[in-house]
Design a protein around this motif. Structure first.
Motif, mmCIF file in Angstrom:
data_model
loop_
_atom_site.group_PDB
_atom_site.id
_atom_site.type_symbol
_atom_site.label_atom_id
_atom_site.label_comp_id
_atom_site.label_asym_id
_atom_site.label_seq_id
_atom_site.Cartn_x
_atom_site.Cartn_y
_atom_site.Cartn_z
ATOM 1 N N HIS A 48 3.259 28.793 55.401
ATOM 2 C CA HIS A 48 2.648 28.500 54.102
ATOM 3 C C HIS A 48 3.651 27.832 53.161
ATOM 4 O O HIS A 48 3.267 26.970 52.349
ATOM 5 C CB HIS A 48 2.101 29.780 53.480
ATOM 6 C CG HIS A 48 0.764 30.185 54.015
ATOM 7 N ND1 HIS A 48 -0.387 29.470 53.759
ATOM 8 C CD2 HIS A 48 0.388 31.210 54.823
ATOM 9 C CE1 HIS A 48 -1.425 30.047 54.360
ATOM 10 N NE2 HIS A 48 -0.970 31.107 55.024
ATOM 11 N N ALA A 49 4.934 28.200 53.260
ATOM 12 C CA ALA A 49 5.954 27.556 52.429
ATOM 13 C C ALA A 49 6.095 26.086 52.796
ATOM 14 O O ALA A 49 6.217 25.214 51.925
ATOM 15 C CB ALA A 49 7.290 28.276 52.581
ATOM 16 N N VAL A 50 6.078 25.790 54.088
ATOM 17 C CA VAL A 50 6.154 24.401 54.542
ATOM 18 C C VAL A 50 4.903 23.640 54.104
ATOM 19 O O VAL A 50 4.983 22.514 53.588
ATOM 20 C CB VAL A 50 6.328 24.338 56.073
ATOM 21 C CG1 VAL A 50 6.158 22.907 56.579
ATOM 22 C CG2 VAL A 50 7.695 24.880 56.474
ATOM 23 N N ALA A 51 3.744 24.240 54.301
ATOM 24 C CA ALA A 51 2.492 23.579 53.898
ATOM 25 C C ALA A 51 2.485 23.301 52.402
ATOM 26 O O ALA A 51 2.031 22.227 51.960
ATOM 27 C CB ALA A 51 1.292 24.445 54.285
ATOM 28 N N ALA A 52 2.995 24.232 51.605
ATOM 29 C CA ALA A 52 3.024 24.048 50.151
ATOM 30 C C ALA A 52 3.907 22.866 49.771
ATOM 31 O O ALA A 52 3.593 22.125 48.825
ATOM 32 C CB ALA A 52 3.519 25.319 49.471
#
Length: 238
Positions: A48-52
């Motif tokens: 989710h951090a990468v996607a954000a």
């Protein structure tokens, strides 16, 4: 001429489970690393951090604003295939760890180093089973072979993402023990970064700040805190 930058070509970034890992898809297409490997992440929080980071991009892609993506790429493309080599680089810090080299004077600095670093030396001995020898001055002191091997074995046990984090935590602080303390949550990343800065902060207190050195230290602090965050959110869930 204006610097060229790749343009945003997707509308949405989404996290997609893949077996025990997680992928990030841009409009349904999975991200790959620069080496064209699948960008498979070991935990949902990291995914989710990468996607954000991808979701937050504007019309042009700015890699400088994507630290978790860069770290994931490094773990997959560089650290995983060179695990043994990176292990040796990181483990070598245990042979000349920052916290083992103490000032002879002035007394106030000697006391400050002892207050900051003695608990880490004790922790290395009692918890990591790696007793270390302290010395004064900068002349190299040989550490016990058994301790060096214990520390090397602990480094070797880390997976690619943990080793990526440990490499940066250790290199930035100058201390493998501080690196392990960050991984084990012995103190907050901010507190551990401050412990690595005892000598520098002492010099600043005596002579004042240098603007360039302050900027470099701020960047290193940010990188240290990022490495700690990378480890924290990359741990696979049971």
């Amino acid at each position: 001429m204006a610097e060229w930058a790749a343009k945003r070509f997707w509308k949405a970034a989404n996290v997609v489970p893949e077996g025990e890992s997680f992928a990030v898809h841009l409009d349904g297409r999975p991200l790959k690393t620069p080496a064209k490997a699948a960008l498979l992440l070991p935990s949902e929080p990291l995914a989710h951090a990468v996607a954000a980071e991808w979701e937050a991009q504007g019309d042009k892609i700015n890699p400088a604003t994507m630290p978790f993506t860069r770290s994931a790429n490094s773990a997959i493309d560089r650290v995983a295939p060179q695990h043994a080599e990176v292990t040796e680089i990181v483990a070598a810090y245990g042979e000349s760890d920052l916290i083992c080299y103490r000032a002879e004077s002035p007394a106030a600095l000697v006391a400050r180093q002892a207050e900051a670093w003695d608990p880490l030396v004790d922790w290395a001995r009692d918890v990591l089973n790696a007793p270390l020898i302290m010395t004064t001055g900068v002349m190299h002191v040989r550490q016990p072979a058994t301790s060096v091997e214990v520390l090397r074995a602990l480094v070797k046990r880390q997976d690619a993402f943990a080793l990526t984090a440990l490499h940066d935590l250790t290199a930035l602080s100058g201390s493998l023990i501080i690196g392990f303390a960050a991984l084990e949550g012995q103190a907050t990343p901010e507190e551990l970064w401050a412990l690595s800065r005892v000598d520098e902060d002492w010099q600043i207190a005596q002579w004042g700040e240098d603007e360039e050195a302050t900027e470099v230290a701020a960047r290193k602090r940010g990188d240290f805190l990022h490495a700690a965050a990378l480890h924290r959110i990359s741990r696979p869930t049971a």
